[in-house]
Scaffold this active site. Structure first.
Site, mmCIF file in Angstrom:
data_model
loop_
_atom_site.group_PDB
_atom_site.id
_atom_site.type_symbol
_atom_site.label_atom_id
_atom_site.label_comp_id
_atom_site.label_asym_id
_atom_site.label_seq_id
_atom_site.Cartn_x
_atom_site.Cartn_y
_atom_site.Cartn_z
ATOM 1 N N THR A 132 1.190 2.957 22.204
ATOM 2 C CA THR A 132 3.075 2.996 21.516
ATOM 3 C C THR A 132 2.492 4.353 21.088
ATOM 4 O O THR A 132 1.837 5.562 20.427
ATOM 5 C CB THR A 132 3.693 2.994 20.523
ATOM 6 O OG1 THR A 132 4.280 1.463 20.731
ATOM 7 C CG2 THR A 132 5.050 3.736 20.568
ATOM 8 N N GLY A 189 -5.938 2.844 18.632
ATOM 9 C CA GLY A 189 -4.807 2.421 17.146
ATOM 10 C C GLY A 189 -4.542 3.492 16.697
ATOM 11 O O GLY A 189 -4.785 4.828 16.513
ATOM 12 N N ASP A 202 -10.704 3.481 1.712
ATOM 13 C CA ASP A 202 -10.473 2.690 2.832
ATOM 14 C C ASP A 202 -11.899 3.807 3.610
ATOM 15 O O ASP A 202 -12.071 3.840 4.857
ATOM 16 C CB ASP A 202 -9.357 2.607 3.807
ATOM 17 C CG ASP A 202 -8.871 1.180 3.771
ATOM 18 O OD1 ASP A 202 -9.899 0.309 2.777
ATOM 19 O OD2 ASP A 202 -7.815 1.054 3.367
ATOM 20 N N LYS A 218 0.886 -0.982 0.252
ATOM 21 C CA LYS A 218 -0.182 -0.129 0.272
ATOM 22 C C LYS A 218 0.587 1.308 0.590
ATOM 23 O O LYS A 218 0.190 2.151 -0.533
ATOM 24 C CB LYS A 218 -0.993 0.030 1.131
ATOM 25 C CG LYS A 218 -2.529 -1.096 1.287
ATOM 26 C CD LYS A 218 -3.048 -1.023 2.198
ATOM 27 C CE LYS A 218 -4.206 -1.856 1.819
ATOM 28 N NZ LYS A 218 -5.903 -1.500 3.164
HETATM 29 P P1 NAP Z 1 -1.054 -1.629 11.923
HETATM 30 O O1 NAP Z 1 -0.973 -0.314 10.419
HETATM 31 O O2 NAP Z 1 -0.008 -2.595 12.265
HETATM 32 O O3 NAP Z 1 -1.560 -1.339 12.833
HETATM 33 C C1 NAP Z 1 -1.809 -2.440 14.308
HETATM 34 C C2 NAP Z 1 -2.094 -1.335 14.995
HETATM 35 O O4 NAP Z 1 -2.628 -2.334 16.486
HETATM 36 C C3 NAP Z 1 -0.738 0.184 16.256
HETATM 37 O O5 NAP Z 1 -1.918 0.891 16.784
HETATM 38 C C4 NAP Z 1 -0.726 -1.077 16.513
HETATM 39 O O6 NAP Z 1 0.090 -0.035 18.337
HETATM 40 C C5 NAP Z 1 -1.468 -1.877 17.786
HETATM 41 N N1 NAP Z 1 -1.218 -3.206 18.497
HETATM 42 C C6 NAP Z 1 -1.565 -4.366 17.393
HETATM 43 N N2 NAP Z 1 -1.234 -5.451 18.598
HETATM 44 C C7 NAP Z 1 -0.935 -4.413 20.143
HETATM 45 C C8 NAP Z 1 -1.285 -5.398 20.772
HETATM 46 N N3 NAP Z 1 -0.817 -6.354 21.630
HETATM 47 N N4 NAP Z 1 -2.094 -4.084 22.110
HETATM 48 C C9 NAP Z 1 -2.211 -3.236 21.945
HETATM 49 N N5 NAP Z 1 -1.564 -2.271 20.690
HETATM 50 C C10 NAP Z 1 -1.649 -3.693 19.573
HETATM 51 O O7 NAP Z 1 -2.444 -2.491 11.682
HETATM 52 P P2 NAP Z 1 -3.348 -1.390 10.324
HETATM 53 O O8 NAP Z 1 -3.054 -2.143 8.731
HETATM 54 O O9 NAP Z 1 -4.290 0.353 10.733
HETATM 55 O O10 NAP Z 1 -5.102 -2.674 10.563
HETATM 56 C C11 NAP Z 1 -5.014 -3.003 12.098
HETATM 57 C C12 NAP Z 1 -6.479 -3.804 11.682
HETATM 58 O O11 NAP Z 1 -7.705 -3.509 10.566
HETATM 59 C C13 NAP Z 1 -6.302 -5.158 11.202
HETATM 60 O O12 NAP Z 1 -6.555 -5.816 12.223
HETATM 61 C C14 NAP Z 1 -6.863 -5.344 9.851
HETATM 62 O O13 NAP Z 1 -7.264 -6.690 9.537
HETATM 63 C C15 NAP Z 1 -8.381 -4.695 10.351
HETATM 64 N N6 NAP Z 1 -8.407 -3.232 8.863
HETATM 65 C C16 NAP Z 1 -9.760 -3.755 9.052
HETATM 66 C C17 NAP Z 1 -10.205 -3.142 7.081
HETATM 67 C C18 NAP Z 1 -11.807 -3.513 7.119
HETATM 68 O O14 NAP Z 1 -12.144 -3.089 5.975
HETATM 69 N N7 NAP Z 1 -12.519 -3.976 8.233
HETATM 70 C C19 NAP Z 1 -9.337 -2.123 6.787
HETATM 71 C C20 NAP Z 1 -7.858 -2.479 7.339
HETATM 72 C C21 NAP Z 1 -7.967 -2.617 8.282
HETATM 73 P P3 NAP Z 1 1.703 0.369 18.214
HETATM 74 O O15 NAP Z 1 1.526 1.621 17.447
HETATM 75 O O16 NAP Z 1 1.814 0.319 19.829
HETATM 76 O O17 NAP Z 1 2.082 -1.086 17.698
#
Ligand code: NAP
Length: 275
Positions: free
Chosen positions: A153, A128, A102, A66
């Site tokens: 974080t 998040g 998105d 992306k």
């Molecule tokens: P990302 O960029 O990797 O961000 C992950 C986020 O989750 C960060 O804020 C991270 O915090 C936090 N996190 C991860 N593990 C954690 C834990 N154990 N405890 C507390 N916080 C934690 O991921 P993303 O692309 O934003 O996606 C996030 C989620 O959204 C995924 O599950 C994805 O499948 C879903 N999603 C859904 C859609 C939809 O269409 N419904 C679209 C996009 C994404 P830190 O900064 O502290 O690491």
């Protein structure tokens, strides 16, 4: 002539996008196809040459491409630039345009599931600060909703708030209970909730009774956060609709028809999810 579209990622086997788009292709009797193509990072430039050569009308981009496709696009729309990610490509006259749908998916899902959700302009507590949160902050800003951004974080939340600008205050996830009493909306954008994982120490009884809780994690469809909110009588919207609604603008651009997110489509995708 068959109109071809795709989703590229690495790996790509678990994407639900082919099922979404092929359902719409069949529904509208379009001579077209939508396929999942595994493209490794080193193969991206070569894939863009195929796009410029006219093999495809366009397609979706997912993890891990992306951000990388930015540099390869001939143009990128300003919102995708602010979000920092491109998830939709449109090829035209030998050029590739990148956009991000998105944020429209997020808004479309809430507008369909809870039509008055943004009327009161009460603060949204966003959990998040990753890639998905960027798109959601842009979406909330477009509706004039103030945001309290909480992240494990804290420094990442501070950086994101600065990048997006506007009315965003930040905190740690442990600030949840002090942040929610005035909230109109809680949005989980972290990966907590996947496969049933849950937040520690959140007291949902502190939310106003008319607050809406939404989770963009959709596997399982009802995450522990949504289940707890529903038990307390709060309104909930699950994350599957965001996935379905983000697909609408791409399909329209490639195939020339604006598709509908119907109950039947939802049921077809839901049948492929863990419960
Ligand atoms: P990302 O960029 O990797 O961000 C992950 C986020 O989750 C960060 O804020 C991270 O915090 C936090 N996190 C991860 N593990 C954690 C834990 N154990 N405890 C507390 N916080 C934690 O991921 P993303 O692309 O934003 O996606 C996030 C989620 O959204 C995924 O599950 C994805 O499948 C879903 N999603 C859904 C859609 C939809 O269409 N419904 C679209 C996009 C994404 P830190 O900064 O502290 O690491």
């Amino acid at each position: 002539m068959t109109i071809k579209a795709f989703v590229i990622g690495h790996p790509i086997a678990h994407s639900r996008s082919p099922l979404i788009h092929s359902t719409w292709i069949a529904e509208h009797g379009i001579e077209g196809s939508y396929e999942a193509i595994d493209v490794a990072p080193a193969e991206l430039p070569g894939f863009f040459e195929r796009l410029r050569a006219g093999e495809f009308a366009g397609g979706n981009v997912t993890i891990p491409h992306k951000e990388a496709v930015f540099a390869l696009c001939d143009s990128v729309d300003p919102l995708a630039r602010t979000i920092g990610a491109v998830n939709t490509l449109v090829a035209h006259d030998g050029k590739v345009h990148g956009t991000n749908t998105d944020y429209l998916g997020f808004l479309g899902n809430l507008d369909a599931g809870a039509p008055d959700w943004s009327a009161g302009k009460k603060p949204a507590v966003v959990l998040g600060a990753g890639g998905a949160a960027r798109a959601i902050l842009v979406a909330l800003k477009s509706r004039g909703i103030p945001v309290i951004l909480l992240n494990r974080t804290r420094a990442t939340a501070d950086r994101l708030a600065r990048d997006i600008g506007g009315d965003i205050s930040t905190g740690a996830l442990t600030d949840f209970n002090t942040a929610v009493p005035t909230a109109g909306l809680v949005v989980n954008t972290t990966s907590i909730g996947m496969h049933g994982s849950r937040f520690d120490g959140f007291d949902l009884d502190l939310l106003p009774p008319d607050a809406l809780v939404t989770d963009i994690v959709y596997a399982p469809l009802v995450t522990p956060l949504l289940a707890d909110a529903r038990t307390r009588g709060l309104r909930i919207v699950d994350g599957l609709g965001m996935l379905l609604h983000q697909a609408v603008p791409g399909f329209e651009a490639w195939f020339g028809v604006r598709p509908q997110v119907t109950k039947d489509l939802r049921a077809r995708i839901e049948a492929t999810l863990e419960h």
